[in-house]
Scaffold this active site. Structure first.
Site, PDB file in Angstrom:
ATOM      1  N   SER A 350       8.442 -27.555   5.521  1.00 42.07           N
ATOM      2  CA  SER A 350       9.825 -28.485   5.543  1.00 42.07           C
ATOM      3  C   SER A 350       9.794 -29.625   6.171  1.00 42.07           C
ATOM      4  CB  SER A 350      11.008 -27.526   5.448  1.00 42.07           C
ATOM      5  OG  SER A 350      12.292 -28.111   4.949  1.00 42.07           O
ATOM      6  N   ASP A 425      12.132 -24.980  -5.670  1.00 39.53           N
ATOM      7  CA  ASP A 425      12.588 -25.443  -4.402  1.00 39.53           C
ATOM      8  C   ASP A 425      13.872 -25.930  -4.768  1.00 39.53           C
ATOM      9  OD1 ASP A 425      13.056 -26.739  -1.936  1.00 39.53           O
ATOM     10  OD2 ASP A 425      11.101 -26.533  -1.695  1.00 39.53           O
ATOM     11  N   HIS A 502     -21.140 -44.456   1.163  1.00 39.35           N
ATOM     12  CA  HIS A 502     -20.113 -45.494   1.849  1.00 39.35           C
ATOM     13  C   HIS A 502     -19.585 -44.691   3.025  1.00 39.35           C
ATOM     14  CE1 HIS A 502     -20.617 -46.731  -2.411  1.00 39.35           C
ATOM     15  NE2 HIS A 502     -20.339 -47.844  -1.803  1.00 39.35           N
TER      16      HIS A 502
END
Length: 553
Positions: A350, A425, A502
């Protein structure tokens, strides 16, 4: 007489822990005797005088806390009734002085009760010996007691590592926060305009330091901590007695004292014990009963800590203080506990995502970040719970004083990241729990992927990831994934080839010359690797089997 004074001024003793590993225990010095075996595995039992005096002082403390929070309303009421005149205030001050003298007398009686208790005298002897000499033996004996943490000696200071002395200006200076770029002042930004903004700035400050901070971090409210005290004591006893936890006090650069608990699993046969998981709790979470249980059950070494103003930690949980606390926790893990940054995992639940992302941004060598039920930015969630008429004030207050900019900080980290989204949630959704697309964890994922893989997460990739995020169950999620026929081996080969050519630093230009279909498949593959669904509400504990390290190439 000196011992009696120590008992009067000494801390409250809560518990004497059960003895651990008695066969390894060396002989105690003659001046400081260890607690007898019969005293272990029990709560401290105060005698009648101490018990009753403690009850009176605790009740007075509760009344004082209630008076403190209600003081603006009480002041307004007394003013309206005319009780704030000099003729009324003087008698009230006499009553208040008499009450303070009575409470001082009660505190002295409590000290007498402690002085007559051999168990408390034994404890205060060990505490005083530890303050004089923090030897390993004295600290080991002191760790056998649970008492008011304000009297615990400091175990680690933020300036102990030599590099910190050279890089910081002094103990009052805070660690760096990620702040918005300052706006360039134009001709219109005159003194008059700034004067017009002053009332809004004052209002934002007052809201943040009164209602706002307590709404954002209810765990810092004294009355809540008082109600949770029995649960916190039980949780701490479990960590110390069953998990061999070691409590420590850390001094942050702002002077706040941070309460921590460390469980060392490096001596076990489990390989994950070599990794340290630093746990960052939620806005009403404490390490005693918080998310530390998940990595503990999974076999990891764990370091838990309490926010400033929570339980044994001092201060108030504003973003700067939170970052200062996290800074000293990481320093303690590296310089005192002996973990390399590459062996440290940040696990946050959270609102703890703010300190975890700050640490990831500030210590880029940290191994991995796991964010459970976290969000990208505080402003949308603050607007959700406040009236629409307060919209401007809320946005300004958050940005100026409570700016938890998790997504911006996370994008500064180059290492592996795993987001855990709760599909039911009720806290970090901006509409209703069933609307999984309003979960701010989605925005955290999208901002992270758009920063790391901007070409892959162009319009086509963004669209397919949004479709995948709409799935509120594993079955729906698998259906979307199979519909796009994602070839995982091909995705891995593309990413590994790019990294080999890269390097690992983000952002990557992979996908620049790729077909729309290829970008969609790669975007969906990356989304699934960075976010896992957990079908539960916000406060449901994450089971140990769901705790896993983030994916990386």
């Amino acid at each position: 007489m000196a011992k009696l004074l120590s008992c009067v001024l000494g801390p409250r003793l809560y518990k004497v822990y059960r003895e651990r590993y008695p066969e390894r225990r060396p002989e105690a010095p003659a001046s400081v005797t260890a607690p007898p075996p019969s005293s272990w595995d029990t709560y401290y039992q105060p005698r009648a005088l101490e018990k009753h005096a403690d009850s009176i002082l605790a009740l007075a403390s509760v009344f004082w806390s209630i008076s403190y929070y209600s003081s603006p309303f009480a002041f307004f009421y007394l003013y309206r009734k005319g009780y704030l005149s000099l003729s009324k205030v003087v008698p009230l001050s006499h009553y208040a002085g008499t009450l303070l003298l009575l409470l001082a007398g009660v505190a002295c009686l409590r000290g007498v009760g402690r002085w007559t208790n051999p168990q408390y005298r034994q404890f205060i002897t060990i505490l005083e010996a530890t303050h004089r000499n923090q030897s390993a033996e004295n600290k080991r004996q002191l760790a056998s007691y649970n008492f008011d943490f304000r009297s615990w000696p400091v175990d680690f200071r933020w300036e102990e590592p030599s590099s910190r002395k050279e890089s910081r200006g002094g103990p009052s200076r805070g660690v760096a926060l990620l702040r918005p770029e300052p706006l360039h002042r134009g001709a219109a930004d005159t003194l008059l305009n700034r004067a017009k903004k002053l009332p809004c700035q004052i209002a934002s400050y007052l809201v943040a330091h009164t209602l706002g901070r307590r709404m954002l971090y209810p765990g810092s409210v004294y009355l809540l901590q008082k109600a949770l005290m029995p649960v916190l004591l039980q949780g701490q006893a479990r960590l110390v007695e069953e998990c061999d936890g070691r409590r420590a006090k850390l001094l942050a650069c702002d002077g706040n004292e941070i309460d921590t608990m460390f469980v060392d699993r490096r001596g076990t046969a489990e390989p994950q014990g070599q990794k340290l998981v630093i746990c960052c709790e939620g806005n009403a979470g404490f390490y005693e009963v918080g998310c530390v249980s998940t990595p503990l059950e999974a076999g990891y070494s764990v370091l838990g800590w309490n926010h400033p103003g929570f339980a044994g930690s001092t201060g108030v949980p504003f973003p700067q203080n939170e970052a200062n606390a996290m800074d000293v926790v990481v320093q303690y893990a590296v310089h005192r506990l002996g973990f390399r940054p590459q062996d440290i995992i940040l696990y946050a639940w959270s609102i703890g995502g703010f300190t975890a992302t700050w640490a990831a941004m500030s210590y880029p060598d940290i191994s991995a970040v796991i964010l459970d039920a976290s969000f990208d930015d505080l402003v949308p969630l603050a607007l959700k719970v406040m009236p629409d008429s307060w919209r401007g004030l809320v946005s300004r207050t958050v940005r100026q004083h409570l700016n938890l900019n998790n997504a911006e900080q996370l994008c500064r980290y180059q290492g592996p990241v795993l987001l855990i989204r709760r599909t039911k949630d009720e806290i970090i959704t901006t509409t209703v729990p069933e609307d999984v697309m309003s979960n701010r964890g989605n925005d955290l994922l999208l901002k992270l992927l758009q920063h790391r893989y901007p070409h892959v997460m162009a319009d086509e990739g963004l669209q397919v990831v949004r479709q995948w995020l709409e799935a509120s169950s594993q079955l729906e999620e698998a259906s979307v994934y199979s519909r796009w026929e994602v070839e995982e081996d091909w995705c891995l080969s593309v990413l590994r080839s790019y990294q080999a050519e890269h390097g690992p630093d983000f952002p990557w230009s992979v996908g620049e010359d790729m077909s729309a279909r290829g970008r969609q498949q790669l975007a969906l593959f990356l989304a699934r690797k960075h976010l896992h669904n957990f079908e539960a509400t916000h406060c449901t504990p994450l089971p140990a089997q769901s705790f896993q390290l983030p994916w990386h190439l």
